[in-house]
Motif scaffolding. Structure first.
Motif, PDB file in Angstrom:
ATOM      1  N   LYS A   1     -10.208   0.138  -4.763  1.00  0.00           N
ATOM      2  CA  LYS A   1      -9.132  -0.199  -6.384  1.00  0.00           C
ATOM      3  C   LYS A   1      -8.189   0.296  -5.423  1.00  0.00           C
ATOM      4  O   LYS A   1      -7.479   1.440  -5.165  1.00  0.00           O
ATOM      5  CB  LYS A   1      -9.467   0.493  -7.485  1.00  0.00           C
ATOM      6  CG  LYS A   1      -8.240  -0.499  -8.197  1.00  0.00           C
ATOM      7  CD  LYS A   1      -8.820   0.161  -9.692  1.00  0.00           C
ATOM      8  CE  LYS A   1      -9.189   2.135 -10.612  1.00  0.00           C
ATOM      9  NZ  LYS A   1      -9.696   1.643 -11.126  1.00  0.00           N
ATOM     10  N   PHE A   2      -6.798  -0.282  -4.456  1.00  0.00           N
ATOM     11  CA  PHE A   2      -5.459  -0.250  -4.530  1.00  0.00           C
ATOM     12  C   PHE A   2      -4.946   0.606  -5.455  1.00  0.00           C
ATOM     13  O   PHE A   2      -4.928  -0.052  -7.008  1.00  0.00           O
ATOM     14  CB  PHE A   2      -5.292  -0.355  -3.820  1.00  0.00           C
ATOM     15  CG  PHE A   2      -5.442  -1.419  -2.204  1.00  0.00           C
ATOM     16  CD1 PHE A   2      -5.695  -0.616  -0.934  1.00  0.00           C
ATOM     17  CD2 PHE A   2      -6.179  -2.926  -2.718  1.00  0.00           C
ATOM     18  CE1 PHE A   2      -6.155  -0.315  -0.228  1.00  0.00           C
ATOM     19  CE2 PHE A   2      -6.690  -3.020  -1.199  1.00  0.00           C
ATOM     20  CZ  PHE A   2      -7.044  -1.952  -0.592  1.00  0.00           C
TER      21      PHE A   2
ATOM     22  N   LEU B   1       1.305  -1.158   0.095  1.00  0.00           N
ATOM     23  CA  LEU B   1      -0.310  -0.043   0.140  1.00  0.00           C
ATOM     24  C   LEU B   1       0.717   1.484  -0.188  1.00  0.00           C
ATOM     25  O   LEU B   1       1.815   1.123   0.482  1.00  0.00           O
ATOM     26  CB  LEU B   1      -0.688  -0.030   1.505  1.00  0.00           C
ATOM     27  CG  LEU B   1      -2.102   1.099   1.566  1.00  0.00           C
ATOM     28  CD1 LEU B   1      -2.760   1.443   0.381  1.00  0.00           C
ATOM     29  CD2 LEU B   1      -2.547   0.828   2.554  1.00  0.00           C
ATOM     30  N   ALA B   2       0.629   2.466  -1.374  1.00  0.00           N
ATOM     31  CA  ALA B   2       1.590   3.236  -0.737  1.00  0.00           C
ATOM     32  C   ALA B   2       1.230   3.951  -0.037  1.00  0.00           C
ATOM     33  O   ALA B   2       2.128   4.855   0.434  1.00  0.00           O
ATOM     34  CB  ALA B   2       1.281   3.914  -2.266  1.00  0.00           C
ATOM     35  N   CYS B   3       0.309   4.728   1.702  1.00  0.00           N
ATOM     36  CA  CYS B   3       0.454   5.427   1.997  1.00  0.00           C
ATOM     37  C   CYS B   3      -0.602   4.492   2.955  1.00  0.00           C
ATOM     38  O   CYS B   3      -1.241   3.934   2.625  1.00  0.00           O
ATOM     39  CB  CYS B   3       0.829   6.351   1.294  1.00  0.00           C
ATOM     40  SG  CYS B   3      -1.563   6.667   0.727  1.00  0.00           S
TER      41      CYS B   3
ATOM     42  N   VAL C   1      -5.992   5.592  -3.725  1.00  0.00           N
ATOM     43  CA  VAL C   1      -6.683   4.974  -4.123  1.00  0.00           C
ATOM     44  C   VAL C   1      -7.866   5.006  -4.885  1.00  0.00           C
ATOM     45  O   VAL C   1      -8.034   6.189  -4.670  1.00  0.00           O
ATOM     46  CB  VAL C   1      -7.404   4.033  -2.304  1.00  0.00           C
ATOM     47  CG1 VAL C   1      -8.248   5.297  -1.827  1.00  0.00           C
ATOM     48  CG2 VAL C   1      -8.327   2.914  -2.611  1.00  0.00           C
ATOM     49  N   GLY C   2      -8.826   3.878  -5.578  1.00  0.00           N
ATOM     50  CA  GLY C   2      -9.895   4.874  -6.559  1.00  0.00           C
ATOM     51  C   GLY C   2     -11.067   3.914  -5.537  1.00  0.00           C
ATOM     52  O   GLY C   2     -11.018   3.192  -5.049  1.00  0.00           O
TER      53      GLY C   2
ATOM     54  N   PHE D   1      -5.278  -2.663  -8.305  1.00  0.00           N
ATOM     55  CA  PHE D   1      -5.866  -4.106  -7.869  1.00  0.00           C
ATOM     56  C   PHE D   1      -7.063  -3.280  -6.698  1.00  0.00           C
ATOM     57  O   PHE D   1      -7.046  -3.039  -5.711  1.00  0.00           O
ATOM     58  CB  PHE D   1      -4.627  -4.325  -6.446  1.00  0.00           C
ATOM     59  CG  PHE D   1      -3.091  -4.382  -7.017  1.00  0.00           C
ATOM     60  CD1 PHE D   1      -2.881  -5.098  -8.488  1.00  0.00           C
ATOM     61  CD2 PHE D   1      -2.314  -3.368  -6.044  1.00  0.00           C
ATOM     62  CE1 PHE D   1      -1.335  -4.907  -8.324  1.00  0.00           C
ATOM     63  CE2 PHE D   1      -0.658  -3.543  -6.397  1.00  0.00           C
ATOM     64  CZ  PHE D   1      -0.601  -4.099  -7.483  1.00  0.00           C
ATOM     65  N   PRO D   2      -8.196  -3.758  -7.362  1.00  0.00           N
ATOM     66  CA  PRO D   2      -9.166  -3.586  -7.054  1.00  0.00           C
ATOM     67  C   PRO D   2      -9.449  -5.373  -6.065  1.00  0.00           C
ATOM     68  O   PRO D   2      -9.014  -6.414  -5.739  1.00  0.00           O
ATOM     69  CB  PRO D   2     -10.649  -4.060  -8.425  1.00  0.00           C
ATOM     70  CG  PRO D   2      -9.338  -4.951  -9.418  1.00  0.00           C
ATOM     71  CD  PRO D   2      -8.317  -4.526  -9.427  1.00  0.00           C
ATOM     72  N   ALA D   3     -10.035  -4.477  -5.240  1.00  0.00           N
ATOM     73  CA  ALA D   3     -10.495  -5.183  -3.840  1.00  0.00           C
ATOM     74  C   ALA D   3     -12.028  -5.428  -3.052  1.00  0.00           C
ATOM     75  O   ALA D   3     -11.939  -4.137  -2.911  1.00  0.00           O
ATOM     76  CB  ALA D   3      -9.599  -4.972  -2.630  1.00  0.00           C
TER      77      ALA D   3
END
Length: 230
Positions: free
Chosen positions: A118-119, A66-68, A96-97, A165-167
């Motif tokens: 979405k990561f 994870l970026a942040c 994140v989206g 990466f959708p989650a």
């Protein structure tokens, strides 16, 4: 070999992908090697800490971070992250989206919130010719409050692109911070064409060999690890 690259302006800012074998979960390190089993009169049994297939799955491939930090409260997600503007790139600055629930219409997924998270990934991933990448939820990581969806990308041809990466968010009541560096996807190199299948009955020698192996597995702990594991 997987080659991960990021924009030079983000290199000092981003958590880096890491071989999964170097980022085993804390719960694995902390769990005991043996426990007493009441069903066996208190006899000691070995835990899955001794299970090579589970350990090898946890250690397989590369973990994408994870970026942040992401902060969750009252069904909302927020972040305090201000990456530089990249005039020579079209990648999102948001970590994140979201996918609308309508985009998952008809699939048997239970959404804890009204969308698919979405990561965003800020690393390109390149593989040798003939090798694709399987992107999936970090294996055996049911401790994470989300489940990353699986997908395969031909990264020998898409090595300059970003795979996000959708989650499915699975814990509606989660409140707190998902820290930077949390593994959000496990990446496994897959040679294309390696899924061919041949079906055949065992011959007599193969039946005997299989029986001998099952006896050894039953009678001698560690048989697979010592004699059949790469």
């Amino acid at each position: 070999m997987i080659t991960a690259r990021c924009h030079p302006a983000l290199e000092a800012l981003l958590p880096k992908p890491v071989p999964a074998a170097r980022a085993l979960p804390g719960w694995l390190r902390e769990m005991p090697s043996e426990v007493a089993a009441p069903a066996l009169g208190g006899a000691a049994v070995r835990t899955l800490k001794h299970c090579p297939p589970i350990l090898d799955a946890l250690s397989l491939g590369v973990l994408m971070p994870l970026a942040c930090d992401l902060h969750f409260a009252d069904g909302h997600v927020s972040w305090d992250w201000d990456p530089p503007v990249l005039p020579d790139s079209r990648i999102s600055r948001a970590p994140v989206g979201m996918h609308l629930p309508e985009q998952a219409q008809g699939v048997p997924w239970k959404l804890a919130v009204n969308s698919v998270l979405k990561f965003m990934n800020f690393w390109t991933l390149e593989t040798p010719p003939g090798t694709s990448l399987l992107f999936t939820h970090p294996l055996n990581r049911e401790d994470l409050p989300f489940r990353t969806l699986s997908g395969v990308v031909d990264c020998d041809l898409f090595g300059d692109g970003y795979v996000h990466f959708p989650a499915l968010w699975q814990d509606r009541d989660f409140a707190g911070t998902l820290p930077a560096g949390t593994p959000v996807a496990q990446v496994i190199a897959v040679p294309r064409g390696a899924d061919a299948l041949t079906l055949a009955p065992m011959n007599g020698a193969q039946v005997q060999a299989s029986t001998s192996l099952q006896e050894a597995l039953s009678e001698t702990p560690g048989t697979y690890r010592r004699h059949h594991r790469h």
